[in-house]
Design an enzyme around this catalytic site. Structure first.
Site, PDB file in Angstrom:
ATOM      1  N   GLN A 190      -1.355   4.096  11.877  1.00 16.74           N
ATOM      2  CA  GLN A 190      -0.754   3.605  13.120  1.00 16.74           C
ATOM      3  C   GLN A 190      -1.297   2.225  13.501  1.00 16.74           C
ATOM      4  OE1 GLN A 190      -2.534   6.363  12.765  1.00 16.74           O
ATOM      5  NE2 GLN A 190      -4.087   6.619  14.348  1.00 16.74           N
ATOM      6  N   ASN A 213      -9.049   4.379   4.515  1.00 20.33           N
ATOM      7  CA  ASN A 213      -8.823   5.576   3.711  1.00 20.33           C
ATOM      8  C   ASN A 213      -7.460   5.523   3.029  1.00 20.33           C
ATOM      9  OD1 ASN A 213      -6.911   6.256   5.659  1.00 20.33           O
ATOM     10  ND2 ASN A 213      -8.268   7.680   6.725  1.00 20.33           N
ATOM     11  N   GLN A 258     -22.928   3.253  -5.688  1.00 16.06           N
ATOM     12  CA  GLN A 258     -21.474   3.387  -5.615  1.00 16.06           C
ATOM     13  C   GLN A 258     -21.053   4.838  -5.462  1.00 16.06           C
ATOM     14  OE1 GLN A 258     -19.188   0.793  -5.324  1.00 16.06           O
ATOM     15  NE2 GLN A 258     -21.202  -0.066  -4.934  1.00 16.06           N
ATOM     16  N   HIS A 261     -20.479   6.257  -1.995  1.00 18.36           N
ATOM     17  CA  HIS A 261     -19.354   5.786  -1.179  1.00 18.36           C
ATOM     18  C   HIS A 261     -18.375   6.917  -0.886  1.00 18.36           C
ATOM     19  CE1 HIS A 261     -19.437   1.599  -0.116  1.00 18.36           C
ATOM     20  NE2 HIS A 261     -19.864   1.256  -1.309  1.00 18.36           N
ATOM     21  N   HIS A 327     -17.379  -3.935  -9.643  1.00 22.53           N
ATOM     22  CA  HIS A 327     -18.745  -4.467  -9.708  1.00 22.53           C
ATOM     23  C   HIS A 327     -19.235  -4.357 -11.149  1.00 22.53           C
ATOM     24  CE1 HIS A 327     -18.339  -2.634  -5.621  1.00 22.53           C
ATOM     25  NE2 HIS A 327     -18.853  -3.792  -5.251  1.00 22.53           N
ATOM     26  N   GLU A 414      23.140 -25.774 -15.144  1.00 19.92           N
ATOM     27  CA  GLU A 414      23.092 -24.487 -14.440  1.00 19.92           C
ATOM     28  C   GLU A 414      24.382 -24.185 -13.687  1.00 19.92           C
ATOM     29  OE1 GLU A 414      19.538 -24.264 -12.094  1.00 19.92           O
ATOM     30  OE2 GLU A 414      18.241 -24.202 -13.870  1.00 19.92           O
ATOM     31  N   HIS A 419      24.509 -28.998  -6.052  1.00 18.02           N
ATOM     32  CA  HIS A 419      23.169 -29.520  -6.309  1.00 18.02           C
ATOM     33  C   HIS A 419      23.262 -30.921  -6.935  1.00 18.02           C
ATOM     34  CE1 HIS A 419      21.706 -25.485  -5.562  1.00 18.02           C
ATOM     35  NE2 HIS A 419      20.454 -25.838  -5.848  1.00 18.02           N
TER      36      HIS A 419
END
Length: 430
Positions: A190, A213, A258, A261, A327, A414, A419
């Protein structure tokens, strides 16, 4: 930790399970996030307040969403002098490093009749997401807000969940030191929605950065295009290359740094010395028993930890490049001899006296790094993430006369008549 040789029959399967972890979000996450994003997009503050009550247990009015100056002052008063000094040291070092990354607007007149260049401008407003509650990370505030401010971003908006009203004073102190302009007491998908679409209280931003998360990461992925984001972050990881030198206990705790974590974090040692690997294996077990987050680290180590015995450093480097770790520690006697062969890594830590944690906090380089093998094409967060660039093109009449017929020819190749005509009509006029 499993100890495997490159020649073991199950080596490929074991390594594949580690590398592929976290690739697919759990069932139902995308549907839930899509519902939240749409509700906030359509209902603004109303939906934002309802989700904050439901998920964070925090009943607020729209007027209470933003952290007040008084709340920041109270947080600063609650932080002890040693902590404030450490945060200030980190902030100063991070700012000094990122100032070296700045690029300037440039113009070139290599051709007399044509001027070319690039205009570099900061984004106007960015949002940074910071995890809240007990798992609070003031270092993430510094690493995201300071590069934005160095880049010249006019307004940095921070969102941080405060479950049941729990305020982490160190997070607010870091925001103050980093120059964050506005802070909102919201989190989850949110909060990402509020930053991406804007509500009556939360301003819409141009870019969202920062960790979160699986719901936050999924929300960032879904709003990309509506706003820019830093990267699609996955579970953290460390890979250590070792030649049998150094102290096993040092390597063990680096791996655990690590693993603690979260349960999906990966910790891999690639060593050319099997005996050293076994000593690290034992040291991991001994140190794991003493950690406060032992349960989390144990899940990580058991599922996604490995000690791999390589034939030589060449083989170790090749494996590291194939994994492209977030890392990478070169825990060898001569790390600079290996450095030219490293192709893919988020951050590289050189030698036996440079643990990954130095980069997490105050070495200076950013700790927001590409995960899950994306170091093959992503870079660490930096000043360039908070600027945009515009090309500058200026032709004189002589320049258009000199180059115009080639432009017309390419347009005709093209099949884009207008152009070509936009040039040829000017050639006729000259």
């Amino acid at each position: 930790m499993r100890l495997l040789s490159f020649d073991d029959s199950d080596f490929g399967a074991a390594l594949g399970a580690i590398v592929a972890r976290g690739e697919t979000p759990p069932e139902g996450v995308e549907e839930t996030v899509a519902e939240i994003l749409e509700a906030v997009r359509l209902q603004g503050d109303r939906a934002l307040l309802e989700y904050t009550t439901r998920f964070d247990g925090l009943d607020l009015t729209a007027a209470q969403l933003q952290v007040t100056a008084e709340e920041i002052e109270a947080a600063l008063a609650a932080v002890d002098s040693e902590s404030m000094a450490a945060l200030q040291l980190a902030a100063d070092r991070i700012a000094a490093f990122h100032r070296r990354q700045k690029t300037e607007t440039w113009l070139t007149t290599d051709e007399q009749d044509v001027m070319l260049g690039q205009m570099v401008q900061p984004l106007e407003r960015v949002g940074i997401y910071v995890p809240g509650g007990k798992a609070s990370y003031p270092s993430s505030v510094l690493m995201n807000a300071i590069p934005a401010k160095v880049a010249g971003v006019a307004e940095v908006v921070m969102v941080v969940p405060m479950p049941h009203g729990e305020v982490n004073p160190h997070v607010l102190a870091a925001a103050h030191l980093a120059g964050v302009d506005r802070i909102f007491k919201i989190g989850g998908a949110q909060a990402v929605a509020a930053l991406a679409y804007g509500t009556e209280s939360v301003p819409r931003v141009d870019k969202i950065t920062g960790p979160g998360n699986i719901y936050v990461a999924t929300a960032k992925k879904m709003v990309f295009g509506q706003v820019d984001i830093d990267m699609i972050a996955g579970p953290s990881e460390i890979l250590v290359i070792n030649d049998g030198s150094g102290t096993p206990e040092h390597i063990a705790v680096d791996l655990l740094s690590q693993a603690e974590h979260d349960e999906l974090a990966a910790a891999i040692l690639v060593t050319t010395d099997a005996d050293f690997g076994r000593r690290v294996q034992q040291a991991v077990e001994e140190q794991l028993a003493t950690l406060k987050r032992a349960a989390i680290a144990r899940c990580s180590i058991d599922a996604f930890g490995a000690i791999l015995v390589a034939r030589d450093l060449e083989q170790a480097v090749a494996l590291s490049n194939s994994i492209a770790p977030e890392h990478l520690e070169l825990a060898v006697d001569d790390p600079f001899s290996l450095l030219p062969r490293i192709r893919h890594a988020g951050a590289i830590f050189m030698g036996h006296h440079c643990p990954e944690a130095a980069g997490d906090y105050l070495a200076g380089p950013n700790h927001t790094l590409p995960t899950g093998g994306t170091a093959r094409f992503f870079s660490p967060l930096g000043v360039d993430d908070f600027v945009k660039k515009s090309s500058i093109i200026s032709f004189s009449r002589e320049g258009l006369d000199r180059l115009g017929r080639s432009i017309v020819h390419l347009a005709e190749l093209e099949g884009l008549e207008a152009h070509g005509r936009s040039v040829s009509i000017r050639l006729k006029d000259s």
